[in-house]
Structure formats: structure tokens, C-alpha cells
Design an enzyme around this catalytic site. Structure first.
Site, short mmCIF file in Angstrom:
data_model
loop_
_atom_site.label_atom_id
_atom_site.label_comp_id
_atom_site.label_asym_id
_atom_site.label_seq_id
_atom_site.Cartn_x
_atom_site.Cartn_y
_atom_site.Cartn_z
N LYS A 22 0.85 -1.21 0.00
CA LYS A 22 0.00 0.00 0.00
C LYS A 22 0.87 1.24 0.00
O LYS A 22 0.65 2.17 -0.79
CB LYS A 22 -0.88 0.01 1.25
N ASN A 23 1.90 1.26 0.87
CA ASN A 23 2.68 2.48 1.06
C ASN A 23 3.69 2.73 -0.04
O ASN A 23 4.33 3.78 -0.08
CB ASN A 23 3.35 2.47 2.44
N CYS A 115 -4.82 12.49 12.69
CA CYS A 115 -5.56 11.23 12.78
C CYS A 115 -5.25 10.63 14.14
O CYS A 115 -4.50 11.19 14.92
CB CYS A 115 -5.15 10.29 11.65
N ARG A 120 -0.24 15.03 12.15
CA ARG A 120 0.46 14.60 10.94
C ARG A 120 0.91 15.85 10.15
O ARG A 120 0.35 16.19 9.14
CB ARG A 120 -0.44 13.71 10.09
N ASP A 307 4.58 0.81 12.21
CA ASP A 307 3.36 0.18 11.66
C ASP A 307 3.20 -1.25 12.12
O ASP A 307 2.19 -1.89 11.82
CB ASP A 307 3.38 0.22 10.13
N ARG A 399 -8.80 -0.38 4.54
CA ARG A 399 -7.95 0.68 3.98
C ARG A 399 -6.60 0.12 3.58
O ARG A 399 -6.01 0.55 2.60
CB ARG A 399 -7.72 1.79 5.02
#
Ligand code: EPZ
Length: 420
Positions: A22-23, A115, A120, A307, A399
Site C-alpha cells: 500500500k505504502n 488522525c 500529521r 506500523d 484501507r
């Protein structure tokens, strides 16, 4: 809205394939804005975040086609305004700023909100754009950048919490079309930054040093289309390694890059799990003896990833002894702890540190997902808990994890997704 029911106590075994990152996919999708030519991206994971980024590109004027994991993007004409209603749902939308500035010499993007894992900021992104000669204005919740011309410069992107991943990506994507040479000091070294640099170089950019703290970009006049395979998702890899550690008889993950998760496999081996790797697979299994508690500190790559912090909390919650995890990247990233405690975990938060007393067992309970990785941690805890764990707000999971529940079911978990 869906919720996930996890019936605990079923051991995992077998193997699965890990999806594309994803990243890595998010900035690479944004980078296709840098050329009017078509770009073909393979192994783009089917996630709400990646699909959301594709929607943003379509709003900016790009043509997008998706056929399973392959995405074709053609940004022949691009407008440079990404308004709030388009970008509000995802912080990573900020990484369209760099390519829009590079391609259009201007961009207006709504500021990302904070968030649950913390504030952020994007001050380092904007510092990089200003170093390249852009004027930056923040007004009415939007950030506007404008540069009659972009000129290569030396810029240090090291922040007080370390380097910035998307900040490094953003400045790199603006610098590839600047006049002259840009040097990014204090660059992030994550594999996803390297994957973006590889893709940009396939488009005709001249980038050296990606993966080190010093990236050198020699600006070029224009970029052309390219094809690229997104690297495997190292956080999904780590998440499944922890699933195999929590309740596995032995699982194997295929289509992975073991060198991207050394900090995770090292931690699991230190705790007493058997970890075996080949060039593109990793297996994890219990070794029968007691596992040991750990002391971990999250760091920028190649340190232990923030993460993966929540997922490790879920494992260490039932690891005998006292474990300590310290968050150096997002000091308040402990939304999962209150939910784990509802399941019987014994965790105390002291500032940016979680002190975990391992307990014999966890108990299934209704819990609330709060962010992407915290949600995954609750699923992992549910695999081990006695009884059923009901996880609400699973849109957080969707997500960033492609078919997490289906993949866990393939490994033998008793997990189901139901309408709330
Ligand atoms: C990326 O976010 C990842 N997201 C995050 O993954 C990951 O947690 C994070 O890097 C750290 O590894 C994507 O790649 C899409 P940062 P990013 O800029 O780039 C501070 C997930 O779960 N900072 O590297 O937004 C910041 O506050 C997500 O997949 C500034 O001070 O994070 C933080 O403390 C969550 N000023 C630290 O730097 C800035 O201008 C690292 O943030 C930018 C960041």
C-alpha cells in the site's frame, strides 16, 4: 458497515501470497501525474486507500483503468487543484503535491487532517518545496504551492521525530523536473522510497542514493510512461508473521522480500520462534519452548517499524513476562491498548512506552477498531482469545489490508465478516 467476528483458538497452518505494498503504491500512483504518457502498474493492492488515490487522480483529469491487480494511468491533461471533499479521507493524498508542482508548477491541495495515531504535519514537505523555489501559502485549510520555475537545491528533511517518508517522496517527485541537481539530506530510507525512485528512473528520471540518507536527483526536461511491479507489502508480511507466531503450527508467506522485514523476523526469533527464509518466502513456527518477552523501540527503517507496533502488542500480551515497547515515531500510537485491555491484556502506558505483563489468556469481547494497524492487532488478539471477538469499524482494515479475513481463513482461522 461490516464487522468481523473472530472465533479464537484455531491454529493456523499452510501458506498464502502477500499483496503489493500500500505504502509503495500510493506515491507511485501519484507519480504517474508527472507524464502525459500511459503508465502500467502491476500488483497494486485492491484497497480503499489505493482506490481512493486513483479517484483523486481521476478528479485531477487522469484516465484510470484497473484490471485486477494491474492499473493503467494516463494523465494526458492535469488540473492542479485537489479540494477538501476529494482528499479529506486520506493523509497520503498529500503526495500529489510534489508531482503536481513538478508537472504544473503549481498545486492546491487541502491540508491533511490529523488522525488517531497523532498530529500529521507536513512542514518538512513544504520546506523541501520552498528550497526548490516554490512559494508556499496555507490558507482556508488548503496548501498552495507555486513556482515559475523549480531549481535544484540541497535540502535536509530530517525532522525532530526522524526522517519523513512521504516528505522524501514528495520532494523527490518535485525535484525530478527541476533545473539542476537536488540533494535530499536526511532522506527516509524505507523500501517504499526506493520503489518510488526505481519507478521514477524507469520514467527517465536520474535519481541516485535512494535507500540511503542522501538522495541525489539530477533534473530532466520531461518524463515518459513506464511499467512497474509494486514491491510486496512488508507490513502485511509482518502482520501475518505475528499471526503465525500468535497461534500458528507453522505458516509460510510467499511473494515477500525477507530483507524488508529483518527487524520483525529478528524480534520473533529473539522471542523464541523458528523463522526460516528463502529469497521470496518466510516461514514462522513455534519451537515448543516458552517464548520470551521483548524490549522494542520503533524507529525509522531499518529499525522496528511503527506500523508493526500494535501487532506486536497483541503477541506480547500473552507472552509470559514483562515486555516493553517504546514509540519513537508516533508517541501516542496506542489506541489499540484500551481495546486489548478489554480482552484481558495487562498493559500500562507511560508516556510513549507500553509496559506489557503477559497473561495466560485473552478473552473474546466486542472491540472497536480505531486505525489501520490497531484494527489488525485486534484481529490477531482475537485469533488467540477464548471465545468470539467482535471487531467493529472494519473499514479501517479495508484501507490497508487486501482480503485480510479471507487470507486468515485460508490459513485455518475461523473468522467471518457480517453486516452490522
Ligand atoms: C508513512 O507516513 C506511512 N504512510 C505510515 O504508515 C508510517 O507510519 C510512517 O510513514 C512512518 O513510517 C505511507 O507511507 C502512506 P512520516 P508519513 O512523514 O510519511 C513527523 C500505515 O499504517 N513529520 O514518515 O506520513 C511525523 O509527525 C501508515 O500504513 C514532521 O514532523 O509519516 C512523524 O512523527 C500510518 N513533519 C514522523 O515525522 C513532516 O513534514 C514520521 O512521519 C512530516 C512528518
Amino acid at each position: 458497515m461490516d464487522k468481523i467476528l473472530v472465533h479464537g483458538g484455531y491454529p493456523l497452518s499452510g501458506s498464502i501470497k502477500i499483496s503489493g505494498s500500500k505504502n509503495s503504491a500510493l506515491p507511485i500512483i501519484a507519480a504517474t501525474l508527472l507524464t502525459p504518457d500511459p503508465c502500467v502498474l502491476r500488483r497494486v493492492p485492491d484497497l480503499s486507500d489505493t482506490n481512493y488515490m486513483l479517484q483523486i487522480l481521476m478528479h485531477l483529469g487522469a484516465e484510470v483503468e484497473r484490471a485486477s491487480g494491474t492499473v493503467t494511468v494516463k494523465a494526458e491533461k492535469v488540473n492542479s487543484v485537489a479540494p477538501y471533499e476529494v482528499v479529506r479521507k486520506m493523509r497520503a493524498s498529500v503526495c500529489v503535491l510534489g508531482p503536481l508542482l513538478g508537472r504544473c508548477k503549481e498545486a492546491t491541495v487541502s491540508l491533511p487532517g490529523g488522525c488517531v495515531i497523532g498530529d500529521r504535519p507536513i512542514d518538512l514537505h513544504l520546506k523541501g518545496f520552498e528550497a526548490l523555489g516554490a512559494a508556499v501559502r496555507v490558507e482556508n485549510g488548503n496548501v498552495k504551492v507555486f513556482a515559475p520555475k523549480l531549481t535544484g537545491a540541497v535540502v535536509n528533511l530530517q525532522g525532530k521525530f526522524g526522517p519523513t517518508v512521504l516528505g522524501t517522496d514528495n520532494v523527490m517527485m518535485a525535484a525530478v523536473l527541476a533545473e539542476g541537481v537536488t540533494v535530499i539530506e536526511g532522506a527516509a530510507t524505507e523500501p517504499e522510497v526506493c520503489d518510488l525512485a526505481d519507478f521514477l528512473n524507469k520514467m527517465g528520471a536520474k535519481i541516485e542514493g535512494a535507500g540511503t540518507r542522501r538522495i541525489i536527483i539530477e533534473g530532466v526536461k520531461e518524463l515518459h510512461g513506464a511499467e512497474h511491479d509494486i514491491i510486496p507489502d512488508r507490513i502485511e508480511t509482518g502482520t501475518f508473521l505475528v499471526a503465525g507466531a500468535i497461534c500458528g503450527r507453522g505458516i509460510t508467506l510467499h511473494r515477500v522480500r525477507p530483507e524488508h522485514v529483518i527487524s520483525v523476523t529478528t524480534a520473533l526469533a529473539q522471542s523464541g520462534f523458528n523463522v526460516a527464509t528463502t529469497a521470496n518466502s518466510i516461514s514462522v513456527s513455534p519451537n515448543g519452548a516458552h517464548t520470551k518477552p521483548l524490549e522494542l523501540t520503533t524507529q525509522p527503517y531499518p529499525g522496528f517499524p511503527t506500523d508493526m507496533q500494535a501487532q506486536m502488542c497483541a503477541l506480547l500480551a500473552t507472552t509470559e513476562g514483562t515486555s516493553v515497547i517504546t514509540e519513537k515515531v508516533f508517541p501516542q500510537r496506542y489506541m489499540h491498548v484500551a481495546e486489548l485491555k478489554r480482552m484481558g491484556a495487562q498493559v500500562e502506558i507511560e508516556g510513549a512506552t507500553a509496559v506489557i505483563q503477559g497473561v495466560e489468556r485473552l478473552y473474546g469481547a466486542p472491540v472497536m477498531a480505531s486505525d489501520l494497524r490497531a484494527s489488525a492487532a485486534l484481529v490477531l488478539a482475537g485469533l488467540k482469545a477464548d471465545g468470539v471477538t467482535e471487531i467493529r469499524r472494519v473499514y479501517h482494515i479495508d484501507r490497508g489490508y487486501e482480503h485480510l479475513d479471507e487470507k486468515l481463513s485460508e490459513l485455518g482461522a475461523h473468522i467471518e465478516r457480517v453486516k452490522e
